[in-house]
Design a protein around this motif. Structure first.
Motif, PDB file in Angstrom:
ATOM      1  N   ALA A   1       0.564  -1.735   0.074  1.00  0.00           N
ATOM      2  CA  ALA A   1      -0.171  -0.182   0.260  1.00  0.00           C
ATOM      3  C   ALA A   1       1.064   1.104   0.383  1.00  0.00           C
ATOM      4  O   ALA A   1       1.240   2.272  -1.477  1.00  0.00           O
ATOM      5  CB  ALA A   1      -0.641  -0.237   0.871  1.00  0.00           C
ATOM      6  N   MET A   2       1.829   1.362   0.678  1.00  0.00           N
ATOM      7  CA  MET A   2       2.368   2.648   1.176  1.00  0.00           C
ATOM      8  C   MET A   2       3.385   2.920   0.030  1.00  0.00           C
ATOM      9  O   MET A   2       3.539   4.064  -0.552  1.00  0.00           O
ATOM     10  CB  MET A   2       3.157   2.646   2.150  1.00  0.00           C
ATOM     11  N   GLN A   3       4.306   1.446  -0.149  1.00  0.00           N
ATOM     12  CA  GLN A   3       4.962   1.329  -1.725  1.00  0.00           C
ATOM     13  C   GLN A   3       4.300   2.356  -3.118  1.00  0.00           C
ATOM     14  O   GLN A   3       4.347   3.075  -3.951  1.00  0.00           O
ATOM     15  CB  GLN A   3       5.574   0.334  -2.153  1.00  0.00           C
ATOM     16  N   TYR A   4       3.015   1.679  -3.226  1.00  0.00           N
ATOM     17  CA  TYR A   4       2.055   1.939  -4.671  1.00  0.00           C
ATOM     18  C   TYR A   4       1.645   3.266  -3.811  1.00  0.00           C
ATOM     19  O   TYR A   4       2.004   4.213  -5.262  1.00  0.00           O
ATOM     20  CB  TYR A   4       1.277   1.368  -5.024  1.00  0.00           C
ATOM     21  N   PHE A   5       1.515   4.103  -2.894  1.00  0.00           N
ATOM     22  CA  PHE A   5       1.532   5.242  -2.665  1.00  0.00           C
ATOM     23  C   PHE A   5       2.309   6.131  -3.018  1.00  0.00           C
ATOM     24  O   PHE A   5       1.846   7.393  -3.756  1.00  0.00           O
ATOM     25  CB  PHE A   5       0.693   5.697  -1.277  1.00  0.00           C
ATOM     26  N   PHE A   6       3.272   6.289  -2.550  1.00  0.00           N
ATOM     27  CA  PHE A   6       4.530   6.830  -2.571  1.00  0.00           C
ATOM     28  C   PHE A   6       5.244   6.995  -4.421  1.00  0.00           C
ATOM     29  O   PHE A   6       5.621   7.772  -4.581  1.00  0.00           O
ATOM     30  CB  PHE A   6       6.155   5.985  -1.415  1.00  0.00           C
ATOM     31  N   GLN A   7       4.614   5.967  -4.951  1.00  0.00           N
ATOM     32  CA  GLN A   7       4.887   5.616  -5.690  1.00  0.00           C
ATOM     33  C   GLN A   7       4.401   6.622  -6.845  1.00  0.00           C
ATOM     34  O   GLN A   7       4.646   7.546  -8.108  1.00  0.00           O
ATOM     35  CB  GLN A   7       5.068   4.410  -6.923  1.00  0.00           C
ATOM     36  N   ALA A   8       3.515   6.514  -6.645  1.00  0.00           N
ATOM     37  CA  ALA A   8       2.323   7.624  -7.069  1.00  0.00           C
ATOM     38  C   ALA A   8       2.718   9.279  -7.040  1.00  0.00           C
ATOM     39  O   ALA A   8       1.850   9.654  -7.277  1.00  0.00           O
ATOM     40  CB  ALA A   8       0.915   7.276  -6.469  1.00  0.00           C
ATOM     41  N   TRP A   9       2.638   9.355  -5.636  1.00  0.00           N
ATOM     42  CA  TRP A   9       2.791  10.975  -5.133  1.00  0.00           C
ATOM     43  C   TRP A   9       3.820  11.383  -5.848  1.00  0.00           C
ATOM     44  O   TRP A   9       3.709  12.282  -5.717  1.00  0.00           O
ATOM     45  CB  TRP A   9       2.475  11.052  -4.339  1.00  0.00           C
ATOM     46  N   GLY A  10       5.229  10.504  -6.177  1.00  0.00           N
ATOM     47  CA  GLY A  10       6.249  10.915  -6.488  1.00  0.00           C
ATOM     48  C   GLY A  10       5.888  10.284  -8.258  1.00  0.00           C
ATOM     49  O   GLY A  10       7.511  10.919  -9.212  1.00  0.00           O
ATOM     50  N   SER A  11       4.568  10.425  -8.951  1.00  0.00           N
ATOM     51  CA  SER A  11       5.161   9.724 -10.304  1.00  0.00           C
ATOM     52  C   SER A  11       5.320  10.710 -10.890  1.00  0.00           C
ATOM     53  O   SER A  11       4.656  12.106 -11.379  1.00  0.00           O
ATOM     54  CB  SER A  11       3.639   9.060 -10.248  1.00  0.00           C
TER      55      SER A  11
END
Lengths: 305, 305, 305, 305, 305, 305
Positions: F39-49
């Motif tokens: 969950a947190m990995q995909y969120f941080f990847q999305a937020w820095g996409s």
């Protein structure tokens, strides 16, 4: 500066050594709600105390007391582990829960690493980490952190009380449970001296006009689908600080979609990422214009050109 | 279950990207008083909520809001780092604090590991550790932990506000500061619903008679040398729970000296330790007899014989 | 049990506050060679002390002293940070290294999280982790751990001494450097009492005949290619314990190749792994037979059938 | 640079697989006194070795050997876990301690995360943390750290020896116990080459006159109440370095009370803290004047005005 | 078993020592994408290798090579720090970025704790933690973890390449960048041998019929508000394993509301929580009945009665 | 921004509460391969996409779904722990594995710290640490990290499936196993869109000519003694990126011996180290001249003179 008399603050007596209970007691030593935490938290709050001197003295006195609690609990763990070593190697008496705990692999580190003594670890063997020491420089914030620590601390002690039938251990915990009750009250007493809820928000020294007041007394509901907003003291009526009225509002995306720039060359993103940043209309479709700062974007474009 | 619209809860605008401020903002993402902490803390409290359903809903709503705050702050970090990469390699404009921060080695991990984006780390680059999630199963204890989290959280936000001159960043922080003020109040409102200080001590479901009442309302002073005991709301007058009177007492060693058994053979202490345990009068001198449980000692001697 | 007088063990005077030096001092508080480590290490060794009582007293006295050292250093950090906050926001006087350190992002957590006070962190902001507390239950092993701690501790203090020109700070460090020198000696004095090198190996209570003596006095060289074996006190002459002669031997694989069984079905390895375990001669080639226990292998095959 | 032959340094044979013992062996792999620690500690000491080249070679040889010990222990863990998976799901044979350990929840991560293999964790499942690698740049300090590591390492191995009846495991441990004995001696041999206790204090390159000699040979007692000072080799007679005489002194607060400034505005302490700093005579009472540096205080007052 | 020749795998030359770059290189030693990680990951995968022997050999060879990379990087850090110590104390030449990094507080731990050498820490000074070693027992899962490690590893190396102008450092990185490229390919080659995407899902040994096939090829959109579902290779067309068709579905709450029991007495929740569990219709309103297992609820009620 | 409906994504039903299985499920919440991580990995990847917007949307959708998975698993843990508390204190029914797990000390922290609820810890009680969140800024590297996470995640889920006979739990896991299968495919689909193996090496935006091509397609064998080099897809034939041919080479020390300077005075090495640096021919013997940068050495000598 500190002094010792080598004695225990309160009697520590173990009538029936129980290695499983030794492991459970570890939570009160090295758990996040344990005694190392409160001792060190109050010490660091005292050592950085700025403001009325009496609060430094208050913190220092109680920190020093908490050190004696770690000592009591460490003694209790050691006494509960006496005789424990043999159980591991001989494996007899399997109807005894304490012995079973050793066969089951509990307390292994206590034997393997410390020779049947207490360690600064929790009941799962995880070492205490000093990031749990809260000393913020704001007295009210720290007092709430202290109340929280003593509340979880007393909660833990009552659960430990539930887990033992040993009269000595019950007596020791009865004392610690009382101390935690007092400590809850003494930190709340400081908050009362500081004005209680009237002194909200914390910190109360920040200029009120620099806060976005529209959102300062509103419960924001993120519920979807017409689900009801939870109602209570927080959703209507006068605010606790007496300065406004509570109300509710549904969460709404005021900020629009975030829009980051294309990856800079020196970040070595994949080539395909650099080709596909903002401006590729076929990928972005008919999204609404971002409300983010174009200024930043322009600067980056300049920098890259 | 959760849903997203891909938008920001509040405007995130950076007029002048500042890598140093990006690093400082990291404390609000991955610091112990940051947004990951409150989001996950409220989620775990909600997911384990037992008791009145409205508190689960309350926690779930606010947890979901906090997730949007991490998103806002991560966007703010990314925008403040735009243009950052070049500064590292080129090293021009040394009078600019932001650039100096890159030359000085700040934000290296942000560039090296994430390509100029936010990370779940604090302002010193230390990753957030989930042991900071407090969800004790006791609603009052949890609410105090939440107030403490929001108090240090708002304190941090005001300090960040102090550190920036960027209008966009000030606007975003003004919003977050307001939300933290409300969140302090809403958790205190739950405590008020639960009875406030009248419901002390926490937990209030533990049988009062099993607490050692002698020590439950006493401020214990560990001061040496006739130093004065700190006086305040905690040292006299009615207790906050209204059930007794505060008083003070000097710390005294009720427990005597701890007395552990000689190391068991299988702990492989040095041979000299095993020879010199309790009973060696020349080493112990004229100490007073310990008040610890002889029963445990006898058992161990039996076990070793 | 413990007492305090609220005073410092030695004068802490800062003539010129220096936030950079505050950060460097943090290593002596929360670094692995810092004062929290020795204080807690000696406390836990004392609390679990079994054997001659005087060693418990010795440890308890010095642990209590170390607590006063944390207090001194925390005071020193706070004094070095006074005035620090303004530097962050105003950014003037960039030729001052202390100010530059704030601009450069140093001490951010000290300001953001603690309001310009000491924290239980090292000079990089990493919190101290209590896994560094060594209390093994063997007195000789613990004493060597203590000497190591005091050696790295004094080394750190001399490096800090090198980094400051502040007369107050130099005076304080001169005191701490002396204390660490004494502490090195006092722990070595215990080792001397226990027999010094004659009491090797540690633990000396393990039956000698259960040790594989062939390898107990041999320096094993893993050097390849005819590279020379390092010669010194360890490679020839009488061993330090006086019981044998040192000699050298080249490393040799006595144990053969390890041979694990095929993955069990319930480990859900890839299907291809399960098909290709031991026995697939085309993949194993002409390897020599393993010297590992066939018994275990047989048992596993039985269990799987 | 490094090479491998894919073989084991010594025979690893498991006659009766025992998942509980697998878990206990993990302490020797990923515990703070385990083989990863010594391997990496010696490697980092070697890679940063400055000074006589033979010590780099010595460290490099032994580091490389320790790597083979991790390999042996990992193989031993894997062999002890063979057959383990079925026990978890079937739950038969509850009189077998090994099976009970699986039912009791031990080794879950070994199955869940690694499919019945060794992991870089300790016997409680806590991952090894590389902050335990000591490589200080001072050869004597490092050697004491190495002796401490090998002492606790051998102690651990003897405790593991006690916990198993498996002939293969006893044979392997007998070898490792011997190697740890030799390694203790070889690091002490380096210390002897460097002058032994005559070379104290560590570091011996710091100018003696910059140390506060008054406190360099004194045992400081923090005991209260006329309790006796522990007597021993450390309290009288010639110091171990031969340069002075040991003596004792009672701890005394030379430093007075610490006096920090009022919180600066930008730290956002509570308003009540800022109003109540030094100078509020009614709160301070008749305390003696602090001996702390007034210079710093004055500077802060100037800065705030 | 392992051997060494004391030499470097590739030339390590530093023409202009740069302490800032030393710090940045630390990410490649102790960062989560650094060389300690890959070395230890491949070692643990090799030591627990079950199945075709060639993969154990492959892993062991490359693990041993990675150890030589840590050695190279540690040497590079030490060379970049040469001369660093003086900069800290003297503070001259502030226009030099390397010197500024020392003044700015960077590399403090490298000096304070290691005497200007490499440490097993990342570029922010955070120690490496061995929980990052992935060795799952499933070869395909491990290979993907290895590709991920080498991809972030090579990415890091290219960013380091960008940050230095030193010809020696560029040459060393050019070598490491090439090795990481090869290592990406070699782990992907293993995946190809295992069937590539045809062998999906991982693990492929789990019985297909025990998977809920309805959700096995569906992209689940959690988007709210009629926001478009992201379209791509994953949303339509044949699945990568060739066994089905990709399709999309909107997230829907199949599970209803969770319903936990009232807190048990021995958890010492607040009294108010125990009074207000499921069944209190005024608090629950007209919620739909939960779809959770009533069986569990009944059991708990029995247990409490 | 995010919304919730307070419902579960999929049915969570526990027919027979099992505290041991609760502990095992914790690995899927707080383990390194668990749901918090993804969950947190995909969120941080999305937020820095940065780059094509559809990938941000893709990541955000799946991150939001994973949050619902943590919720499901937390509910499952709480339901499995219902009734658990009594077992600890009463100790009846020792033939029940679940009860034995409580007697054996399992789930202590779940009771002691959370009152029988889920916590963000793994199956050994170790808290999740956010350093496991990989978001590198390179889309291909991140996708491989995601595939690795989903592969170990599905592997874990299949092992959990094996450990339970509870129909409700099997049903829930059957759903999660399907989702992990899809998530593996969807991240691999992104890699296919980016070019698959043709886009190797990652990052593909680094200039090819700055890589040392000699080592970019060579399998380096570190095997000693004429041991065979492992043969496979990686050792010969066209490289996966189609640009070259794989080949093998034996590891060779191109770099010579590392040569660090004598310790600088201010590092306070032992005096004996400073006397014995490079140039002491009697200690160095007839070593070949180092190939390291003499330039750096000269500079240091100048600096020290």
């Amino acid at each position: 500066m500190y002094y010792t008399d080598g004695k225990l603050q309160y009697t520590v007596r173990v009538d029936s050594p129980n290695p499983l209970f030794a492991r459970q007691l570890q939570q009160a030593i090295g758990g996040i709600e344990g005694e190392i935490r409160v001792a060190m938290q109050y010490f660091f709050q005292a050592w950085g105390s700025r403001g009325p001197r009496k609060y430094r003295d208050l913190l220092l006195n109680t920190a020093t007391e908490e050190l004696a609690h770690i000592e009591m609990l460490s003694t209790a763990v050691a006494l509960n582990l006496e005789g424990g070593g043999k159980a591991v190697s001989k494996g007899v008496d399997s109807s005894n829960p304490a012995i079973q705990s050793m066969l089951g692999g509990i307390n292994q580190k206590s034997y393997l690493s410390s020779g049947n003594n207490a360690m600064p670890i929790d009941s799962d063997g995880v070492p205490f980490d000093m990031s749990h020491i809260y000393a913020s420089g704001n007295l009210a914030a720290d007092m709430y952190a202290n109340v929280a620590a003593e509340s979880t601390g007393r909660l833990l002690a009552t659960r430990l009380y539930e887990l033992t039938d040993d009269p000595g251990m019950k007596d020791m915990l009865s004392f610690l449970i009382a101390r935690d009750a007092m400590h809850q009250q003494q930190w709340l007493a400081v908050i009362e001296e500081l004005g209680g809820t009237q002194a909200l928000p914390i910190p109360n020294s920040f200029p009120e006009e620099q806060q976005n007041e529209e959102f300062a007394y509103a419960f924001v509901s993120t519920a979807i689908d017409g689900a009801p907003v939870p109602q209570g003291r927080w959703s209507e009526g006068p605010s606790l600080d007496g300065r406004s009225e509570f109300h509710t509002m549904a969460a709404e995306p005021i900020g629009g979609e975030p829009e980051l720039s294309t990856p800079p060359k020196e970040s070595y993103a994949q080539a395909e990422q650099m080709a596909g940043g903002p401006g590729q209309s076929d990928q972005l479709g008919s999204r609404q214009p971002s409300q983010m700062g174009g200024g930043a974007m322009e600067k980056v474009k300049d920098a890259l050109s």
